[in-house]
Design a protein around this motif. Structure first.
Motif, PDB file in Angstrom:
ATOM      1  N   THR A 180       0.285  -1.007  -0.257  1.00 29.58           N
ATOM      2  CA  THR A 180      -0.218  -0.001  -0.075  1.00 29.58           C
ATOM      3  C   THR A 180       0.938   1.069   0.159  1.00 29.58           C
ATOM      4  O   THR A 180       0.752   2.153  -1.027  1.00 29.58           O
ATOM      5  CB  THR A 180      -0.986  -0.341   1.344  1.00 29.58           C
ATOM      6  OG1 THR A 180      -1.533  -1.512   0.901  1.00 29.58           O
ATOM      7  CG2 THR A 180      -1.760   0.681   1.478  1.00 29.58           C
ATOM      8  N   ALA A 181       1.590   1.268   0.680  1.00 27.15           N
ATOM      9  CA  ALA A 181       2.512   2.336   0.860  1.00 27.15           C
ATOM     10  C   ALA A 181       3.516   2.246  -0.389  1.00 27.15           C
ATOM     11  O   ALA A 181       3.387   3.774  -0.805  1.00 27.15           O
ATOM     12  CB  ALA A 181       3.715   2.577   1.688  1.00 27.15           C
ATOM     13  N   GLU A 182       3.777   1.512  -1.709  1.00 23.16           N
ATOM     14  CA  GLU A 182       4.425   1.217  -2.261  1.00 23.16           C
ATOM     15  C   GLU A 182       3.803   2.112  -3.755  1.00 23.16           C
ATOM     16  O   GLU A 182       4.178   3.147  -4.454  1.00 23.16           O
ATOM     17  CB  GLU A 182       4.839  -0.031  -2.890  1.00 23.16           C
ATOM     18  CG  GLU A 182       6.508  -0.150  -2.220  1.00 23.16           C
ATOM     19  CD  GLU A 182       6.788  -2.103  -1.809  1.00 23.16           C
ATOM     20  OE1 GLU A 182       6.234  -2.444  -3.605  1.00 23.16           O
ATOM     21  OE2 GLU A 182       7.290  -2.276  -1.748  1.00 23.16           O
ATOM     22  N   MET A 183       2.392   1.338  -3.097  1.00 15.64           N
ATOM     23  CA  MET A 183       1.556   1.850  -4.163  1.00 15.64           C
ATOM     24  C   MET A 183       1.158   4.090  -4.309  1.00 15.64           C
ATOM     25  O   MET A 183       1.463   4.336  -5.190  1.00 15.64           O
ATOM     26  CB  MET A 183       0.022   1.401  -3.902  1.00 15.64           C
ATOM     27  CG  MET A 183      -0.090  -0.333  -4.461  1.00 15.64           C
ATOM     28  SD  MET A 183       0.301   0.033  -6.566  1.00 15.64           S
ATOM     29  CE  MET A 183      -1.864   0.962  -6.703  1.00 15.64           C
ATOM     30  N   HIS A 184       1.040   4.284  -3.033  1.00 15.92           N
ATOM     31  CA  HIS A 184       0.591   5.394  -3.093  1.00 15.92           C
ATOM     32  C   HIS A 184       2.407   6.219  -3.227  1.00 15.92           C
ATOM     33  O   HIS A 184       1.877   7.425  -3.933  1.00 15.92           O
ATOM     34  CB  HIS A 184       0.765   5.461  -1.010  1.00 15.92           C
ATOM     35  CG  HIS A 184      -0.441   5.827  -1.078  1.00 15.92           C
ATOM     36  ND1 HIS A 184      -0.646   4.078  -0.379  1.00 15.92           N
ATOM     37  CD2 HIS A 184      -1.602   6.356  -0.929  1.00 15.92           C
ATOM     38  CE1 HIS A 184      -2.548   4.421  -0.231  1.00 15.92           C
ATOM     39  NE2 HIS A 184      -3.272   5.674  -0.444  1.00 15.92           N
ATOM     40  N   SER A 185       3.690   5.390  -2.698  1.00 19.85           N
ATOM     41  CA  SER A 185       4.334   6.401  -3.948  1.00 19.85           C
ATOM     42  C   SER A 185       4.499   6.687  -5.043  1.00 19.85           C
ATOM     43  O   SER A 185       4.765   7.754  -5.139  1.00 19.85           O
ATOM     44  CB  SER A 185       6.077   5.194  -3.022  1.00 19.85           C
ATOM     45  OG  SER A 185       6.854   6.957  -3.503  1.00 19.85           O
ATOM     46  N   LEU A 203       2.429   6.292  -7.361  1.00 22.64           N
ATOM     47  CA  LEU A 203       0.896   7.466  -7.860  1.00 22.64           C
ATOM     48  C   LEU A 203       0.573   8.772  -7.407  1.00 22.64           C
ATOM     49  O   LEU A 203       0.192   9.332  -8.431  1.00 22.64           O
ATOM     50  CB  LEU A 203      -0.381   6.159  -7.972  1.00 22.64           C
ATOM     51  CG  LEU A 203      -1.008   4.702  -7.904  1.00 22.64           C
ATOM     52  CD1 LEU A 203      -1.971   4.224  -7.347  1.00 22.64           C
ATOM     53  CD2 LEU A 203      -0.611   4.642  -9.484  1.00 22.64           C
ATOM     54  N   GLY A 204       1.150   9.157  -6.313  1.00 21.62           N
ATOM     55  CA  GLY A 204       1.202  10.002  -5.951  1.00 21.62           C
ATOM     56  C   GLY A 204       2.120  11.260  -6.424  1.00 21.62           C
ATOM     57  O   GLY A 204       1.798  12.594  -6.702  1.00 21.62           O
ATOM     58  N   GLY A 205       3.032  10.776  -7.088  1.00 19.47           N
ATOM     59  CA  GLY A 205       3.573  11.817  -8.222  1.00 19.47           C
ATOM     60  C   GLY A 205       2.905  11.450  -9.132  1.00 19.47           C
ATOM     61  O   GLY A 205       4.153  12.516 -10.415  1.00 19.47           O
ATOM     62  N   LEU A 206       2.289  11.284 -10.192  1.00 21.03           N
ATOM     63  CA  LEU A 206       1.637  11.452 -10.579  1.00 21.03           C
ATOM     64  C   LEU A 206       0.725  12.279 -11.095  1.00 21.03           C
ATOM     65  O   LEU A 206       0.232  12.892 -10.036  1.00 21.03           O
ATOM     66  CB  LEU A 206       0.841  10.232 -10.944  1.00 21.03           C
ATOM     67  CG  LEU A 206       1.508   9.036 -11.229  1.00 21.03           C
ATOM     68  CD1 LEU A 206       0.743   7.348 -12.038  1.00 21.03           C
ATOM     69  CD2 LEU A 206       2.319   9.020 -12.667  1.00 21.03           C
ATOM     70  N   VAL A 237      -7.286   7.245  -5.855  1.00 20.19           N
ATOM     71  CA  VAL A 237      -5.602   6.920  -5.093  1.00 20.19           C
ATOM     72  C   VAL A 237      -6.571   7.272  -3.397  1.00 20.19           C
ATOM     73  O   VAL A 237      -5.842   5.987  -2.436  1.00 20.19           O
ATOM     74  CB  VAL A 237      -5.098   8.163  -5.254  1.00 20.19           C
ATOM     75  CG1 VAL A 237      -3.387   7.710  -3.781  1.00 20.19           C
ATOM     76  CG2 VAL A 237      -4.158   7.573  -6.676  1.00 20.19           C
ATOM     77  N   GLU A 238      -6.669   8.354  -2.727  1.00 19.46           N
ATOM     78  CA  GLU A 238      -7.884   7.547  -1.149  1.00 19.46           C
ATOM     79  C   GLU A 238      -8.548   6.879  -1.355  1.00 19.46           C
ATOM     80  O   GLU A 238      -8.385   5.575  -0.341  1.00 19.46           O
ATOM     81  CB  GLU A 238      -8.392   8.979  -1.126  1.00 19.46           C
ATOM     82  CG  GLU A 238      -7.116  10.516  -1.472  1.00 19.46           C
ATOM     83  CD  GLU A 238      -8.182  11.508  -0.665  1.00 19.46           C
ATOM     84  OE1 GLU A 238      -9.399  11.702  -1.177  1.00 19.46           O
ATOM     85  OE2 GLU A 238      -7.504  12.976  -0.942  1.00 19.46           O
ATOM     86  N   HIS A 239      -9.450   6.325  -2.227  1.00 14.37           N
ATOM     87  CA  HIS A 239     -10.641   5.558  -2.272  1.00 14.37           C
ATOM     88  C   HIS A 239      -9.865   4.007  -2.315  1.00 14.37           C
ATOM     89  O   HIS A 239     -10.191   2.967  -1.185  1.00 14.37           O
ATOM     90  CB  HIS A 239     -11.371   5.321  -3.875  1.00 14.37           C
ATOM     91  CG  HIS A 239     -12.248   6.468  -4.027  1.00 14.37           C
ATOM     92  ND1 HIS A 239     -12.872   6.188  -5.075  1.00 14.37           N
ATOM     93  CD2 HIS A 239     -12.203   7.120  -3.128  1.00 14.37           C
ATOM     94  CE1 HIS A 239     -14.097   7.631  -4.922  1.00 14.37           C
ATOM     95  NE2 HIS A 239     -13.568   8.039  -3.501  1.00 14.37           N
TER      96      HIS A 239
END
Length: 145
Positions: free
Chosen positions: A35-40, A42-45, A113-115
């Motif tokens: 989950t942390a990897e996904m946020h990292s 996707l968060g920069g897109l 990403v929040e969902h």
């Protein structure tokens, strides 16, 4: 919960997914790290990148996130059914129909990403609530139809 399932515990069609799970380790920890990897990632897109499709009829990045979120919801429900000893057959689903009905591109990338994060937190809470025998009981085998 601490070992990858044996081949007799899942359908052959799921082999490519199950083989990606580490052979050993705490599943909750693995999913939290994922989950942390996904946020990292996707968060920069940008929003424009979130709408990107590699071909006209393919899912956008937001569509992929929506699919992952739907899949988490569905698999959480299935885990709950197995853990509680549900005897009724579980329905399948067509990921393309679900993705089309979800219309994920109407959301911002940030919302998607929040969902994903909210649903994953719910999945983790459900998994943490299971007693050990819910994970190891053969009568709750994932191969049951």
């Amino acid at each position: 919960m601490f070992q990858r399932p044996g081949k007799n515990e899942y359908l052959e069609s799921q082999e490519r997914y199950v083989s990606l799970v580490p052979a050993e380790g705490d599943l909750l920890t693995i999913l939290k790290e994922q989950t942390a990897e996904m946020h990292s990632l996707l968060g920069g897109l940008t929003e424009e990148q979130g709408n990107y499709r590699y071909a006209p009829e393919k899912w956008s990045i937001k569509g992929v996130i929506g699919h992952l979120t739907d899949n988490d919801r569905i698999m959480s429900y299935r885990m709950l059914c197995f853990a509680r000893g549900e005897q009724a057959p579980l329905p399948g689903y067509d990921e393309n129909d679900y993705a089309a009905a979800g219309e994920f591109d109407r959301f911002t990338l940030k919302e998607m990403v929040e969902h994903y994060g909210i649903v994953r937190q719910s999945t983790l809470a459900l998994m943490a609530s299971f007693k050990e025998d819910a994970w190891t009981g053969r009568e709750n085998s994932m191969t049951r139809k």
